[in-house]
Scaffold this motif. Structure first.
Motif, PDB file in Angstrom:
ATOM      1  N   LEU A  31       0.833  -1.206   0.000  1.00  0.00           N
ATOM      2  CA  LEU A  31       0.000   0.000   0.000  1.00  0.00           C
ATOM      3  C   LEU A  31       0.864   1.251   0.000  1.00  0.00           C
ATOM      4  CD1 LEU A  31      -2.652  -1.205   2.548  1.00  0.00           C
ATOM      5  CD2 LEU A  31      -3.046  -0.684   0.171  1.00  0.00           C
ATOM      6  N   LEU A  79      -5.354  -1.924  -5.783  1.00  0.00           N
ATOM      7  CA  LEU A  79      -5.890  -2.207  -4.457  1.00  0.00           C
ATOM      8  C   LEU A  79      -6.762  -3.452  -4.485  1.00  0.00           C
ATOM      9  CD1 LEU A  79      -6.665   1.331  -3.063  1.00  0.00           C
ATOM     10  CD2 LEU A  79      -4.776  -0.153  -2.540  1.00  0.00           C
ATOM     11  N   ALA A  80      -7.459  -3.700  -5.611  1.00  0.00           N
ATOM     12  CA  ALA A  80      -8.228  -4.947  -5.713  1.00  0.00           C
ATOM     13  C   ALA A  80      -7.298  -6.152  -5.652  1.00  0.00           C
ATOM     14  CB  ALA A  80      -9.032  -4.955  -7.017  1.00  0.00           C
ATOM     15  N   ILE A  81      -6.139  -6.056  -6.290  1.00  0.00           N
ATOM     16  CA  ILE A  81      -5.173  -7.163  -6.232  1.00  0.00           C
ATOM     17  C   ILE A  81      -4.695  -7.366  -4.801  1.00  0.00           C
ATOM     18  CG2 ILE A  81      -2.874  -7.886  -6.966  1.00  0.00           C
ATOM     19  CD1 ILE A  81      -3.383  -6.511  -9.615  1.00  0.00           C
ATOM     20  N   VAL A  83      -6.277  -6.629  -2.048  1.00  0.00           N
ATOM     21  CA  VAL A  83      -7.368  -7.227  -1.270  1.00  0.00           C
ATOM     22  C   VAL A  83      -7.472  -8.712  -1.570  1.00  0.00           C
ATOM     23  CG1 VAL A  83      -9.878  -7.275  -1.019  1.00  0.00           C
ATOM     24  CG2 VAL A  83      -8.680  -5.107  -1.023  1.00  0.00           C
ATOM     25  N   MET A  86      -4.645 -10.515   0.213  1.00  0.00           N
ATOM     26  CA  MET A  86      -4.768 -10.542   1.673  1.00  0.00           C
ATOM     27  C   MET A  86      -5.888 -11.468   2.126  1.00  0.00           C
ATOM     28  SD  MET A  86      -2.486  -8.577   3.006  1.00  0.00           S
ATOM     29  CE  MET A  86      -2.946  -7.754   4.504  1.00  0.00           C
ATOM     30  N   ARG A  87      -6.884 -11.749   1.233  1.00  0.00           N
ATOM     31  CA  ARG A  87      -7.921 -12.725   1.583  1.00  0.00           C
ATOM     32  C   ARG A  87      -7.313 -14.104   1.750  1.00  0.00           C
ATOM     33  NH1 ARG A  87     -12.575 -10.901  -1.315  1.00  0.00           N
ATOM     34  NH2 ARG A  87     -13.545  -9.370   0.057  1.00  0.00           N
ATOM     35  N   ARG A  88      -6.271 -14.391   0.978  1.00  0.00           N
ATOM     36  CA  ARG A  88      -5.730 -15.742   0.933  1.00  0.00           C
ATOM     37  C   ARG A  88      -4.618 -15.964   1.943  1.00  0.00           C
ATOM     38  NH1 ARG A  88      -5.308 -18.362  -4.421  1.00  0.00           N
ATOM     39  NH2 ARG A  88      -7.324 -18.101  -5.406  1.00  0.00           N
ATOM     40  N   ARG A  89      -3.918 -14.930   2.327  1.00  0.00           N
ATOM     41  CA  ARG A  89      -2.819 -15.162   3.264  1.00  0.00           C
ATOM     42  C   ARG A  89      -2.651 -13.932   4.137  1.00  0.00           C
ATOM     43  NH1 ARG A  89       2.428 -16.383   0.597  1.00  0.00           N
ATOM     44  NH2 ARG A  89       3.174 -16.053   2.709  1.00  0.00           N
ATOM     45  N   ASP A  90      -2.122 -14.195   5.322  1.00  0.00           N
ATOM     46  CA  ASP A  90      -1.912 -13.103   6.251  1.00  0.00           C
ATOM     47  C   ASP A  90      -0.568 -12.451   5.940  1.00  0.00           C
ATOM     48  OD1 ASP A  90      -2.587 -11.512   8.359  1.00  0.00           O
ATOM     49  OD2 ASP A  90      -1.348 -12.665   9.741  1.00  0.00           O
ATOM     50  N   GLY A  91      -0.557 -11.152   5.944  1.00  0.00           N
ATOM     51  CA  GLY A  91       0.712 -10.463   5.722  1.00  0.00           C
ATOM     52  C   GLY A  91       1.048 -10.415   4.259  1.00  0.00           C
ATOM     53  N   ASP A  96       6.659 -11.373   0.703  1.00  0.00           N
ATOM     54  CA  ASP A  96       5.778 -12.531   0.729  1.00  0.00           C
ATOM     55  C   ASP A  96       5.228 -12.860  -0.650  1.00  0.00           C
ATOM     56  OD1 ASP A  96       5.821 -12.965   3.517  1.00  0.00           O
ATOM     57  OD2 ASP A  96       4.594 -11.183   3.775  1.00  0.00           O
TER      58      ASP A  96
ATOM     59  N   PHE B  70      -7.489   4.249  -0.403  1.00  0.00           N
ATOM     60  CA  PHE B  70      -6.347   3.695   0.330  1.00  0.00           C
ATOM     61  C   PHE B  70      -6.730   3.422   1.782  1.00  0.00           C
ATOM     62  CE2 PHE B  70      -3.249   5.397  -2.866  1.00  0.00           C
ATOM     63  CZ  PHE B  70      -2.538   4.228  -3.026  1.00  0.00           C
ATOM     64  N   LEU B  77      -8.448  -4.373   5.663  1.00  0.00           N
ATOM     65  CA  LEU B  77      -7.524  -5.493   5.789  1.00  0.00           C
ATOM     66  C   LEU B  77      -6.828  -5.513   7.136  1.00  0.00           C
ATOM     67  CD1 LEU B  77      -5.898  -5.341   2.278  1.00  0.00           C
ATOM     68  CD2 LEU B  77      -7.733  -6.804   3.046  1.00  0.00           C
ATOM     69  N   ARG B  81      -0.786  -2.006  11.116  1.00  0.00           N
ATOM     70  CA  ARG B  81       0.273  -2.126  12.119  1.00  0.00           C
ATOM     71  C   ARG B  81       1.578  -1.591  11.527  1.00  0.00           C
ATOM     72  NH1 ARG B  81      -1.392  -7.528  10.895  1.00  0.00           N
ATOM     73  NH2 ARG B  81      -0.044  -8.252   9.220  1.00  0.00           N
ATOM     74  N   MET B 173     -11.850  -9.083  -9.315  1.00  0.00           N
ATOM     75  CA  MET B 173     -10.741  -9.546  -8.495  1.00  0.00           C
ATOM     76  C   MET B 173     -11.055  -9.515  -7.016  1.00  0.00           C
ATOM     77  SD  MET B 173      -7.142  -8.411 -10.049  1.00  0.00           S
ATOM     78  CE  MET B 173      -7.733  -6.897 -10.718  1.00  0.00           C
ATOM     79  N   ALA B 174     -11.835  -8.537  -6.579  1.00  0.00           N
ATOM     80  CA  ALA B 174     -12.046  -8.383  -5.136  1.00  0.00           C
ATOM     81  C   ALA B 174     -13.252  -9.144  -4.640  1.00  0.00           C
ATOM     82  CB  ALA B 174     -12.195  -6.895  -4.798  1.00  0.00           C
ATOM     83  N   LEU B 181     -10.907 -21.085   0.116  1.00  0.00           N
ATOM     84  CA  LEU B 181      -9.835 -20.483  -0.670  1.00  0.00           C
ATOM     85  C   LEU B 181      -8.620 -21.396  -0.639  1.00  0.00           C
ATOM     86  CD1 LEU B 181     -10.013 -16.786   0.434  1.00  0.00           C
ATOM     87  CD2 LEU B 181     -10.538 -17.703  -1.794  1.00  0.00           C
ATOM     88  N   LEU B 189      10.640 -17.690   1.603  1.00  0.00           N
ATOM     89  CA  LEU B 189      10.583 -16.910   2.840  1.00  0.00           C
ATOM     90  C   LEU B 189       9.813 -17.664   3.914  1.00  0.00           C
ATOM     91  CD1 LEU B 189      11.502 -13.968   3.570  1.00  0.00           C
ATOM     92  CD2 LEU B 189       9.101 -13.394   3.388  1.00  0.00           C
TER      93      LEU B 189
END
Lengths: 102, 221
Positions: A31, A79-81, A83, A86-91, A96, B70, B77, B81, B173-174, B181, B189
């Motif tokens: 972001l 931003l859609a990408i 989102v 982030m739906r699929r993995r944390d962080g 990553d 933004f 999300l 942090r 996409m969203a 999922l 990593l």
């Protein structure tokens, strides 16, 4: 100092563009990286408007108009990408996200 | 120093300090707020050279729509942090990036300093100081509208198509896909993080064994 010339705008645009480029390379949060891209686009807009004024030509302002439209579209898709990831993995730092396979 | 130069420099300080804030702030929300500061500064810079319409849509589209988007994503999300700036994932990448940025700035400034005058052909119509038949200056909005809807009308129509494609793409996409999922493939990593976690665990177990405590029974208690 004296009168305002288009060179003022070119220098300011160069400074902001460089700050945005360094931020894009240094930061890991996607972001914040997008925000740095916005900074770079705004720097280019500044040079466009400054040169439009220096050349006494409306064409530079028309170019800025189209840059703004493309920037808005780019942010929406980007931003859609983010989102969707982030739906699929944390962080989701850029470290990553080295795999493109869904 | 003329009023124009004074306003330019004042807004320039706002723009540059906001840009530095975007890069240096650890929290993404703070970065977004600094971005708003920069965008408002740029709008003032537009006003100084009488680009009134662009200054208005700078505030409405950028500060009003893009930065809000933004902030929505940041809060949706929960990624607000702070990023640990001390961790350097690639050794030497950060100093290299700063050197690259400094070199880029030096190059751009050298080009600006070495170009002494504006050259190049001008478009036949659309001078900023154009007047109407009665000799009154044309407003900036009228000039921009005339240029967009005559000379650049095809680009304007393509812009509409681009925005439609972008909106459809964002929705596709969203949207939430029904069913579970699939997790994303593991990366190098992830493997290194798991190895580090395992090493820490076995180290803790060794420490506990040294102290004469059985790890398994301690876990059950």
């Amino acid at each position: 100092m004296g009168e305002l010339t288009h060179n003022y705008y070119l220098v300011l645009g160069a400074v902001v563009f460089s700050i945005g480029a360094v931020g894009l390379l240094v930061r890991r949060n996607p972001l914040v990286m997008f925000m740095c891209v916005e900074l770079m686009l705004n720097a280019v807009n500044l040079t466009f408007v400054g040169l439009a004024w220096g050349l006494n030509d409306i064409g530079g302002q028309v170019a800025v108009f189209f840059v703004m439209v493309v920037a808005a579209a780019e942010v929406v898709v980007g931003l859609a990408i983010v989102v969707a990831i982030m739906r699929r993995r944390d962080g989701a730092t850029s470290d990553d996200l080295s795999a493109l396979r869904g | 120093m003329s009023l124009q130069v004074f306003t330019f420099l004042l807004a320039g300080v706002i723009v540059v300090s906001g840009a530095i804030g975007v890069v240096l702030s650890k929290n993404p929300v703070h970065a977004a707020l600094f971005l708003i500061q920069t965008l408002f500064g740029v709008a003032v810079e537009f006003l100084v050279v009488e680009a009134h319409f662009l200054a208005a849509i700078q505030v409405i589209v950028y500060a009003g729509a893009i930065v809000i988007l933004f902030l929505f994503v940041i809060m949706l999300l929960g990624v607000d942090r702070a990023e640990d700036m001390r961790v350097e994932p690639i050794i030497g990448q950060r100093p290299a990036a700063i050197v690259t940025g400094g070199a880029l700035l030096g190059l751009l400034l050298a080009v600006i300093a070495s170009s002494d005058s504006l050259t190049g052909g001008r478009s036949q119509k659309g001078a900023l100081d154009a007047t109407d038949q009665l000799g009154a200056p044309l407003p900036n909005v009228n000039q921009l509208a005339e240029s967009i809807f005559t000379d650049y009308v095809f680009a304007f129509e393509v812009t509409g198509l681009l925005l439609t494609v972008a909106v459809v793409g964002a929705v596709v996409m969203a949207r939430r896909i029904p069913g579970a999922l699939q997790p994303l493939p593991r990366t190098a990593l992830d493997a290194s993080r798991e190895a580090a976690a395992e090493a820490a665990l076995s180290e803790a177990a060794e420490d506990a064994a040294d102290d004469g405590v059985d790890v398994d029974s301690a876990g059950e208690v």
